[in-house]
Design a protein around this motif. Structure first.
Motif, short mmCIF file in Angstrom:
data_model
loop_
_atom_site.label_atom_id
_atom_site.label_comp_id
_atom_site.label_asym_id
_atom_site.label_seq_id
_atom_site.Cartn_x
_atom_site.Cartn_y
_atom_site.Cartn_z
N GLY A 1 0.78 -1.23 0.00
CA GLY A 1 0.00 0.00 0.00
C GLY A 1 0.82 1.28 0.00
N GLU A 2 2.12 1.18 -0.25
CA GLU A 2 2.97 2.37 -0.25
C GLU A 2 2.83 3.17 -1.54
OE1 GLU A 2 7.04 1.62 0.97
OE2 GLU A 2 6.40 -0.21 2.00
N CYS A 3 2.47 2.52 -2.62
CA CYS A 3 2.25 3.20 -3.90
C CYS A 3 1.26 2.37 -4.71
CB CYS A 3 3.56 3.40 -4.66
SG CYS A 3 4.57 1.91 -4.79
N ASP A 4 0.85 2.92 -5.85
CA ASP A 4 -0.18 2.25 -6.66
C ASP A 4 0.36 1.66 -7.95
OD1 ASP A 4 -2.02 2.97 -4.73
OD2 ASP A 4 -2.71 4.75 -5.82
N ILE A 5 1.42 2.27 -8.50
CA ILE A 5 2.01 1.75 -9.73
C ILE A 5 3.53 1.83 -9.64
CG2 ILE A 5 0.03 2.37 -11.17
CD1 ILE A 5 1.62 4.74 -12.24
N SER A 6 4.19 1.01 -10.45
CA SER A 6 5.65 1.05 -10.51
C SER A 6 6.09 0.69 -11.92
CB SER A 6 6.28 0.09 -9.51
OG SER A 6 6.07 -1.26 -9.92
N LEU A 7 7.35 0.98 -12.21
CA LEU A 7 7.97 0.57 -13.46
C LEU A 7 8.80 -0.69 -13.21
CD1 LEU A 7 9.10 4.07 -14.76
CD2 LEU A 7 7.55 2.52 -15.98
N GLY A 8 8.72 -1.64 -14.14
CA GLY A 8 9.49 -2.86 -13.96
C GLY A 8 9.57 -3.66 -15.24
N ASN A 9 10.52 -4.59 -15.30
CA ASN A 9 10.64 -5.49 -16.45
C ASN A 9 9.64 -6.63 -16.32
OD1 ASN A 9 12.71 -3.94 -17.48
ND2 ASN A 9 14.33 -5.30 -16.78
N THR A 10 9.12 -7.08 -17.45
CA THR A 10 8.08 -8.09 -17.44
C THR A 10 8.50 -9.40 -16.77
OG1 THR A 10 8.80 -8.48 -19.74
CG2 THR A 10 6.71 -7.34 -19.42
N TYR A 11 9.77 -9.82 -16.99
CA TYR A 11 10.15 -11.16 -16.53
C TYR A 11 10.15 -11.29 -15.02
CZ TYR A 11 14.83 -9.14 -15.83
OH TYR A 11 15.88 -8.36 -15.44
N TYR A 12 10.16 -10.16 -14.30
CA TYR A 12 10.12 -10.25 -12.84
C TYR A 12 8.79 -10.83 -12.35
CZ TYR A 12 14.48 -7.69 -12.32
OH TYR A 12 15.80 -7.33 -12.36
N MET A 13 7.74 -10.69 -13.15
CA MET A 13 6.47 -11.31 -12.78
C MET A 13 6.62 -12.82 -12.72
SD MET A 13 3.33 -11.19 -11.87
CE MET A 13 2.35 -9.75 -12.29
N GLY A 14 7.31 -13.39 -13.71
CA GLY A 14 7.55 -14.82 -13.70
C GLY A 14 8.36 -15.26 -12.49
N GLU A 15 9.38 -14.47 -12.14
CA GLU A 15 10.22 -14.81 -10.99
C GLU A 15 9.43 -14.74 -9.68
OE1 GLU A 15 13.82 -12.57 -10.89
OE2 GLU A 15 14.48 -13.23 -12.88
N MET A 16 8.57 -13.72 -9.56
CA MET A 16 7.78 -13.59 -8.33
C MET A 16 6.74 -14.70 -8.19
SD MET A 16 7.28 -9.44 -7.85
CE MET A 16 6.64 -9.17 -9.51
N LEU A 17 6.11 -15.05 -9.29
CA LEU A 17 5.11 -16.10 -9.24
C LEU A 17 5.71 -17.45 -8.85
CD1 LEU A 17 3.01 -15.23 -12.43
CD2 LEU A 17 2.25 -15.06 -10.05
N ALA A 18 7.00 -17.62 -9.15
CA ALA A 18 7.67 -18.88 -8.84
C ALA A 18 8.24 -18.92 -7.42
CB ALA A 18 8.80 -19.13 -9.84
N PRO B 1 7.40 -18.65 -3.46
CA PRO B 1 6.26 -18.71 -2.53
C PRO B 1 6.08 -17.44 -1.71
CG PRO B 1 7.49 -20.76 -2.46
CD PRO B 1 8.30 -19.81 -3.31
N GLU B 2 7.18 -16.80 -1.32
CA GLU B 2 7.09 -15.57 -0.52
C GLU B 2 6.62 -14.40 -1.36
OE1 GLU B 2 9.95 -12.45 1.96
OE2 GLU B 2 10.76 -14.34 1.26
N GLN B 3 7.05 -14.34 -2.62
CA GLN B 3 6.77 -13.18 -3.45
C GLN B 3 5.50 -13.32 -4.28
OE1 GLN B 3 10.32 -12.36 -5.75
NE2 GLN B 3 11.62 -12.25 -3.93
N LYS B 4 4.93 -14.51 -4.33
CA LYS B 4 3.73 -14.71 -5.14
C LYS B 4 2.60 -13.80 -4.70
CE LYS B 4 0.70 -18.30 -7.02
NZ LYS B 4 -0.57 -17.55 -6.79
N VAL B 5 2.49 -13.55 -3.42
CA VAL B 5 1.42 -12.67 -2.93
C VAL B 5 1.61 -11.25 -3.47
CG1 VAL B 5 2.63 -12.10 -0.77
CG2 VAL B 5 0.14 -11.94 -0.88
N TRP B 6 2.86 -10.81 -3.64
CA TRP B 6 3.10 -9.50 -4.24
C TRP B 6 2.60 -9.50 -5.69
CZ3 TRP B 6 9.12 -9.27 -3.21
CH2 TRP B 6 9.37 -9.47 -1.84
N ALA B 7 2.99 -10.55 -6.43
CA ALA B 7 2.62 -10.64 -7.84
C ALA B 7 1.11 -10.69 -8.02
CB ALA B 7 3.27 -11.87 -8.47
#
Length: 335
Positions: A205-222, A224-230
């Motif tokens: 809830g610190e911000c609403d949008i960010s800039l990032g590379n697409t492949y980080y979504m794949g890394e986060m989904l894989a 367990p700790e970061q999947k909730v962020w994704a």
């Protein structure tokens, strides 16, 4: 078939056995390269040594000079590839196979480097607080409606400089400086962390949008700790608001070293990386987009949305890098 040896540590390459045909210095982590190496060796019988370097690849090649064991370098971001070319540690490589497999916008005209995959620099948007279609252009990120709602990593990071360079190529220095000032004014916090840290900030809830590379979504989904962020964000694909403008993309790339001792086998390896088989493996493993025409991204990546790449050549973007750095410093983006 000869023995197949792969080394994860750079120092081990210095004592690589004489029968090692292709030696690679890589900024890409070994587990991301391993499937490609395995497929190449299975097809050709040629062993490959991969040395992973976190930093200092160009400096190492310069220090080693003609004694360098490296035949090939694998890296990410056009600026890092151009750095190697400008340092004089690469050599041209031009073959019919490479020209057929890699579109002109994704390789140097003289063959000093070749793009293998692309990644888009897009917007990660909160599913709860940002409506679909609310983010459409990069120019819009400087609009005051986003004040206090944007997170980014350092403006001096190579990924941010790449985007700023593309903006500069489209709009010129005056408009780019104004855009950087507007983007800075809309930040929810001082630039910090990597691309995934920005998504975590959206989840928190610190911000609403960010800039990032697409492949980080794949890394986060894989992870367990970061999947909730994704799961808390959506990928939006902004474009440049100019004729022919599209979504900014950058590359992972490959080059033949100037000191290559095993040029014939190294060329076969680089050509293999451009093949449809390798492109599919590479793109699947790294959650990136293949560059070979007719090669599709993975089902996961395709599900993120349609990518309409910008029409700028990567050389145009690379040529703006020094000016982009200067403008970023002028506006004190990280201050």
């Amino acid at each position: 078939m000869r023995p197949h040896l792969k080394y994860a540590l750079p120092l081990m390459l210095a004592t690589a056995p004489a029968f090692a045909d292709v030696n690679v210095y890589s900024y890409r982590q070994p587990e991301l390269i391993q499937p490609l190496v395995d497929a190449f060796t299975e097809e050709t019988g040629i062993p490959v040594n991969v040395a992973f370097l976190e930093s200092g690849l160009v400096e190492r090649l310069k220090a080693e000079g003609d004694r360098s064991p490296a035949d090939v370098i694998l890296t990410v971001d056009i600026s890092r590839i151009i750095e190697a070319v400008e340092a004089g540690v690469t050599q041209p490589l031009m073959t019919d196979t490479l020209k057929e497999n890699i579109p002109a916008q994704y390789h140097a005209p003289d063959g000093q480097w070749w793009g293998m995959t692309t990644r888009a620099r897009i917007v990660y948007a909160s599913k709860d607080r940002v409506a679909p279609g609310e983010v459409t252009t990069y120019e819009d990120l400087a609009d005051p409606k986003w004040q206090g709602r944007i997170c980014t990593r350092s403006g001096m990071h190579t990924y941010m400089i790449g985007l700023t360079s593309a903006y500069l190529a489209h709009h010129g220095p005056e408009e780019t400086k104004a855009w950087l000032e507007g983007l800075k004014a809309n930040l929810a916090r001082k630039p910090q962390g990597n691309d995934r840290a920005q998504v975590k900030a959206i989840w928190a809830g610190e911000c609403d949008i960010s800039l990032g590379n697409t492949y980080y979504m794949g890394e986060m989904l894989a992870d367990p700790e970061q999947k909730v962020w994704a799961d808390s964000v959506r990928l939006d694909f902004p474009v440049f608001d100019v004729e022919g403008g599209g979504t900014h993309v950058n590359i992972s790339g490959v080059a033949l070293t100037k000191a290559a001792k095993n040029k014939e086998d190294a060329t076969r390896f680089i050509e293999f990386l451009s093949s449809h088989e390798a492109q599919e493996i590479y793109a699947e493993t790294n959650s990136e987009y293949p560059v070979a025409p007719g090669t599709e991204p993975s089902e996961l990546v395709a599900g993120w949305g349609d990518l309409n790449p910008d029409n700028l050549s990567l050389m145009e973007i690379a040529n703006q890098r020094a000016s982009a750095l200067r403008l970023t410093e002028e506006v004190d983006y990280d201050g």
